[in-house]
Design an enzyme around this catalytic site. Sequence first.
Site, PDB file in Angstrom:
ATOM      1  N   GLU A  29      71.613  34.218  45.392  1.00  0.00           N
ATOM      2  CA  GLU A  29      71.301  33.823  44.010  1.00  0.00           C
ATOM      3  C   GLU A  29      69.823  33.613  43.720  1.00  0.00           C
ATOM      4  O   GLU A  29      69.401  32.496  43.382  1.00  0.00           O
ATOM      5  CB  GLU A  29      72.112  32.580  43.620  1.00  0.00           C
ATOM      6  CG  GLU A  29      73.602  32.811  43.606  1.00  0.00           C
ATOM      7  CD  GLU A  29      74.378  31.808  42.763  1.00  0.00           C
ATOM      8  OE1 GLU A  29      73.787  30.816  42.289  1.00  0.00           O
ATOM      9  OE2 GLU A  29      75.602  32.028  42.563  1.00  0.00           O
ATOM     10  N   GLU A  87      81.077  35.359  45.860  1.00  0.00           N
ATOM     11  CA  GLU A  87      81.546  34.021  45.453  1.00  0.00           C
ATOM     12  C   GLU A  87      82.337  34.120  44.168  1.00  0.00           C
ATOM     13  O   GLU A  87      81.981  34.872  43.259  1.00  0.00           O
ATOM     14  CB  GLU A  87      80.374  33.052  45.183  1.00  0.00           C
ATOM     15  CG  GLU A  87      79.746  32.450  46.393  1.00  0.00           C
ATOM     16  CD  GLU A  87      78.637  31.450  46.043  1.00  0.00           C
ATOM     17  OE1 GLU A  87      78.766  30.744  45.028  1.00  0.00           O
ATOM     18  OE2 GLU A  87      77.649  31.407  46.790  1.00  0.00           O
TER      19      GLU A  87
HETATM   20  C1  NOJ Z   1      76.675  29.296  43.533  1.00  0.00           C
HETATM   21  C2  NOJ Z   1      75.989  28.853  44.784  1.00  0.00           C
HETATM   22  O1  NOJ Z   1      75.697  29.928  45.608  1.00  0.00           O
HETATM   23  C3  NOJ Z   1      76.738  27.769  45.538  1.00  0.00           C
HETATM   24  O2  NOJ Z   1      75.842  27.191  46.416  1.00  0.00           O
HETATM   25  C4  NOJ Z   1      77.333  26.784  44.561  1.00  0.00           C
HETATM   26  O3  NOJ Z   1      77.883  25.687  45.190  1.00  0.00           O
HETATM   27  C5  NOJ Z   1      78.373  27.503  43.737  1.00  0.00           C
HETATM   28  N1  NOJ Z   1      77.762  28.586  43.014  1.00  0.00           N
HETATM   29  C6  NOJ Z   1      79.106  26.623  42.726  1.00  0.00           C
HETATM   30  O4  NOJ Z   1      78.219  26.150  41.795  1.00  0.00           O
END
Ligand code: NOJ
Length: 487
Positions: free
Chosen positions: A203, A392
């Site tokens: 990200e 994710e």
């Molecule tokens: C994106 C992130 O990569 C992760 O670290 C985070 O906990 C989740 N989304 C949920 O917000």
Amino acid sequence: MSYKVSRRQLAKIAGLSAAAMAGALEAAEAKPAAPPRNGGGFPAGFVWGTATSSYQVEGAVNEDGRGASIWDKFVRIPGKIEDGTTGDRANEHYHRYKEDIALIKELGCRAYRFSVAWPRVFPDGDGKPNPKGLDFYNRLVDELLKNGIEPWLTLYHWDLPQSLEDRFGGWRSTETCKIFGDYAAYVAEHLTDRVKNVFTLNESGRFVYFGYGIGIDAPGLTLPQAEVNQIRHNSALAHGLAVQAVRAHGGRGTRVGPAENIDACAPAIDTPENVRAAEIALREMNAGYLNVIMTGGYTDAFLKYAGPNAPKFTDAELKIISSPIDFLGLNIYAPQNYVVASDQGAGFMPLPIPKSFPHMNSDWLRVGPETIYWVPKLAAKIWKTDAIYISENGASGDDMVRPDGRIYDTDRIMYLRNYLAQLQRATSEGVPVRGYFLWSLMDNFEWVYGLNKRFGLYHVNFDTQVRTPKLSASFYRNVIANNAAGV
Ligand code: NOJ
């Protein structure tokens, strides 16, 4: 009008004692769901996984020679973390990893995405490696393989060594990019005899802007837009250098790609014009990172829009940034932009999002299941990739432990069922999505929200460290067992 029946009354109506009701639920969960009625399964070999990251679960921040990361410092600034917690202990996964791997196995997952804490392996970011730090990942990888679970490793999930922030200004300097390349080479050299899939940065779309633009994430800076754009460029460069390092130092057949929270665009209404507009939007809204990685150039619209704030770059850098990758990892949670066609500008118009748009327990987490259909479909088309992984997807909930000790997270199940149904729609049309990593294996340290926002399939009591499967763990187990979303 509302008509409320208590749980006890409900049990009575159902003709069950509370204990019998719990027993009935248990039996229902244990039985795998019937095969999909609509024949709507996922392709054979689809990779079902779950994910976590180092700072969010490991704890043990001062053990075995780990150096400090920018998050260790940031969480100590009063007011930065909503509930005042830190990742000092988190899930104590550093010590409980065997127990946690057993939980992954319980789900039937064939893959686990975790991240390496850079400051564990290089306490100062560069220089002398810390063998004890690497050893932890050796143990983790071996234990995963012993349990038939493929390790998918992320090189950077935001825990930048503090020393690099202090000495070079962190991602503000290309020095950090070069050092990241060296770190990637070291990890590849030591772990890719067993780890076959590597994500570079997690990200960029978040940590650059939130960390250096609006000060919400570590290191908590609010720099001008031109600098933020340069840092984004640097993150793309770091990604490219890591790809090259993994190629040069990785074991044979090691695959590498990004894990990006793509700015998710979808047509507001499914018409050919709007779909075309969403395609343009997806490219342009991701022009600062993914599109330059995939194409080797910044778009004209991006450069025009950025104007004097555009990043400075060389052709040699663009070449590194666009080093060929093996897969595209996409973190997809919520729709960012519903678009319609426009004869103005680049050809698309993002619509305002109503305040009443439904969301999960995190207010940014809007529920738009069709996002996970459109985004991979359009991404595969514009960037001509044949391997996409959902690196994710998941949802937070309040996840109350009920008096019977169980967590009935029907909201998370609703979210997952709808997203997975749309993902299945994509794969059934031939969109090349090859796997899915559910965020997260267990509740963990959710950055600025601290321990308040729970994303896990397993509930964690952070006082006792007891892990308890939520109802969604049974849901996901059934999905995996049937290779189907169970719509
Ligand atoms: C994106 C992130 O990569 C992760 O670290 C985070 O906990 C989740 N989304 C949920 O917000």
